[in-house]
Motif scaffolding. Sequence first.
Motif, mmCIF file in Angstrom:
data_model
loop_
_atom_site.group_PDB
_atom_site.id
_atom_site.type_symbol
_atom_site.label_atom_id
_atom_site.label_comp_id
_atom_site.label_asym_id
_atom_site.label_seq_id
_atom_site.Cartn_x
_atom_site.Cartn_y
_atom_site.Cartn_z
ATOM 1 N N ARG A 1 -2.302 1.464 -7.300
ATOM 2 C CA ARG A 1 -2.085 0.027 -7.483
ATOM 3 C C ARG A 1 -3.058 -0.512 -8.524
ATOM 4 O O ARG A 1 -4.240 -0.154 -8.542
ATOM 5 C CB ARG A 1 -2.283 -0.698 -6.157
ATOM 6 C CG ARG A 1 -1.905 -2.167 -6.193
ATOM 7 C CD ARG A 1 -1.792 -2.707 -4.791
ATOM 8 N NE ARG A 1 -1.382 -4.104 -4.783
ATOM 9 C CZ ARG A 1 -0.847 -4.711 -3.730
ATOM 10 N NH1 ARG A 1 -0.663 -4.031 -2.615
ATOM 11 N NH2 ARG A 1 -0.501 -5.978 -3.777
ATOM 12 N N ASP B 1 1.456 2.562 -1.996
ATOM 13 C CA ASP B 1 2.164 1.557 -2.799
ATOM 14 C C ASP B 1 3.148 2.178 -3.795
ATOM 15 O O ASP B 1 3.827 1.439 -4.515
ATOM 16 C CB ASP B 1 1.156 0.695 -3.553
ATOM 17 C CG ASP B 1 0.307 -0.149 -2.618
ATOM 18 O OD1 ASP B 1 0.867 -0.733 -1.680
ATOM 19 O OD2 ASP B 1 -0.919 -0.209 -2.823
ATOM 20 N N LEU C 1 4.604 -4.354 -8.435
ATOM 21 C CA LEU C 1 3.292 -4.912 -8.141
ATOM 22 C C LEU C 1 2.529 -5.254 -9.413
ATOM 23 O O LEU C 1 1.701 -6.178 -9.416
ATOM 24 C CB LEU C 1 2.501 -3.945 -7.264
ATOM 25 C CG LEU C 1 3.073 -3.757 -5.848
ATOM 26 C CD1 LEU C 1 2.380 -2.603 -5.135
ATOM 27 C CD2 LEU C 1 2.959 -5.042 -5.036
ATOM 28 N N VAL D 1 3.697 -8.676 -10.140
ATOM 29 C CA VAL D 1 3.013 -9.604 -9.243
ATOM 30 C C VAL D 1 1.613 -9.910 -9.771
ATOM 31 O O VAL D 1 1.170 -11.066 -9.792
ATOM 32 C CB VAL D 1 2.958 -9.027 -7.817
ATOM 33 C CG1 VAL D 1 2.031 -9.852 -6.923
ATOM 34 C CG2 VAL D 1 4.359 -8.972 -7.206
ATOM 35 N N HIS E 1 -0.066 -13.472 -10.964
ATOM 36 C CA HIS E 1 -1.354 -14.005 -10.504
ATOM 37 C C HIS E 1 -2.225 -14.399 -11.702
ATOM 38 O O HIS E 1 -2.898 -15.437 -11.671
ATOM 39 C CB HIS E 1 -2.076 -12.957 -9.649
ATOM 40 C CG HIS E 1 -1.691 -12.971 -8.210
ATOM 41 N ND1 HIS E 1 -2.051 -13.984 -7.353
ATOM 42 C CD2 HIS E 1 -0.973 -12.084 -7.468
ATOM 43 C CE1 HIS E 1 -1.579 -13.734 -6.142
ATOM 44 N NE2 HIS E 1 -0.918 -12.583 -6.181
ATOM 45 N N ALA F 1 4.648 -10.275 -1.454
ATOM 46 C CA ALA F 1 3.515 -10.476 -2.361
ATOM 47 C C ALA F 1 3.841 -11.420 -3.504
ATOM 48 O O ALA F 1 2.930 -11.983 -4.127
ATOM 49 C CB ALA F 1 3.052 -9.133 -2.924
ATOM 50 N N THR G 1 6.995 -2.236 3.446
ATOM 51 C CA THR G 1 5.725 -2.973 3.331
ATOM 52 C C THR G 1 5.778 -3.883 2.114
ATOM 53 O O THR G 1 5.916 -5.096 2.247
ATOM 54 C CB THR G 1 4.536 -2.009 3.253
ATOM 55 O OG1 THR G 1 4.764 -1.047 2.214
ATOM 56 C CG2 THR G 1 4.330 -1.289 4.575
ATOM 57 N N ASN G 2 5.691 -3.314 0.920
ATOM 58 C CA ASN G 2 5.822 -4.128 -0.291
ATOM 59 C C ASN G 2 7.233 -4.667 -0.453
ATOM 60 O O ASN G 2 7.428 -5.776 -0.953
ATOM 61 C CB ASN G 2 5.450 -3.288 -1.516
ATOM 62 C CG ASN G 2 3.990 -2.910 -1.515
ATOM 63 O OD1 ASN G 2 3.116 -3.770 -1.462
ATOM 64 N ND2 ASN G 2 3.713 -1.615 -1.562
#
Length: 513
Positions: free
Chosen positions: A58, A166, A173, A176, A180, A216, A294-295
């Motif tokens: 990740r 992950d 991700l 994501v 952020h 997320a 999960t993700n």
Amino acid sequence: ASRRAVLAGGAATLAASAPALRAAMPRGAIAGRYAGVIEQGTCAFLGIRYGRAARFARALAEPYPQAPTPARQFGPLCPQRALSDQMQSEDCLFLNIWTPEADPRARRAVMVYFHGGAYTTGSVTDPLTHGAKLAAQGDVVVVTVNHRLNALGYAWLKPFGPRFADSGNLGQLDLVLALHWVRANIAAFGGDPARVMVFGQSGGGAKIATLMAMPAAKGLFHCAATMSGQQVQASGPAHAWRRTQALLTALKLGAHDVESLRTMPVERLVEALEATDPVMGAGPLYFGPVLDMTNLPRHPFWPDAAPQSLGVPMILGNTREETRAFLDPRGPRLAGLDWDNLAERIGREIKIDLDPVWVTAQYRAHFPDWSAERIYYAATTAGRSWPGQVIEADERARAGASDTWVYQLDRPSPRDPLRGAAHTDDIPYVFGTLDAPGSYSGSDAKARALSAAMMRAFTSLARTGTPGRDDWPRYALPARTTMIFDDTVRAKDDPRRWEREFWSLAPYVQPGT
């Protein structure tokens, strides 16, 4: 907490640092500690790093720079075979920004673009997706993002142990993490972190649909637009694991030799992607988002629309003849096409399991004036590239997501009479890059008028949460009102009703899943 602190590390001192940076690097555009360039009268900041990642791990946020930092050229793209003439590196987590002015007080709406190429190839260095014209003409801040692709971003390695927890969704991700970064830092570039729109074409649209089911990503964007890109289902872990094993076999590695996979030269890994996919029966290997619970704890639009997506205003669009872009009318797949082999040629391409002989007969009966070529492109588009959008729009309507609008690009290319309105042809209209290499739109008055209409709709969605057109009703059942973007822009109820109903006779299978 540490991730947020890293992302926002320099935000409090932006105003104080800007004069010093201008003195140190007086040429070009300045935002915070970044020095960019002026592109077509717009401030451009290229190759801004938003993260770093080890292979199959990740990504971690990149600390805000403490010293003046140049942002004048694109960063490398993820290793792939499709764009071998461009700079590539596993270290590819970079984004680009175009803004009318880097004034923290401006608070313009932000449009974040994810590129196409499925989950395997592509880059935002394509001139069609340079953001200068969209930023200037639309009065918005445009961000484009590179991220990890193919096995580097989506190989399913979780069965090898918790350190790969992950894997299968690392590319998602990355996106994501980029969002952020936008939330923490875009104000320095004149953007409003409370008005962030994501938009993407083809694979970029599919990535957005997937984010709409990822916890997320919740709250990181406020509206969305997908252009010929849908993701109804993700890969299941069993199929994803078969692909990982096929990759190991192609590399002549043992079934448990994840360390060699993790450390080998990336060129060797990318070359092995050309192996036959064990699920689809043809190459290259497909790697995309995995239902890891999960993700990605559910499919994006099966059995219904993900609840977290329902409050996100959304435009969904497709082109009238998607498959003319990748089933070349001048290529071998069309060579010798006639009524005798039409069914067999259609059968190779459709993703809905209907008898192609029967399909051909139904099309000929319903459209008796159509040529074999026209039926070929209509059937392959409606049986392959369009159903995902229909499912997504319908599921949003059934779930009560009222803020949904659907469009269809019908304007044929004036530059290539055999192209029609094909996959990717809406990109230059939205970005205003009509004269860029790779554009089929032309730059005549009609092209400019259509570009202005599409750009206004997209930028209005970013600013206000609606396309800003009274003549574009929200998508609802059973009307299925669709905006037709052509030389004449008009709304029409269920414009391809017969084909929609026809192809709904059997389940749609998401390519790759």
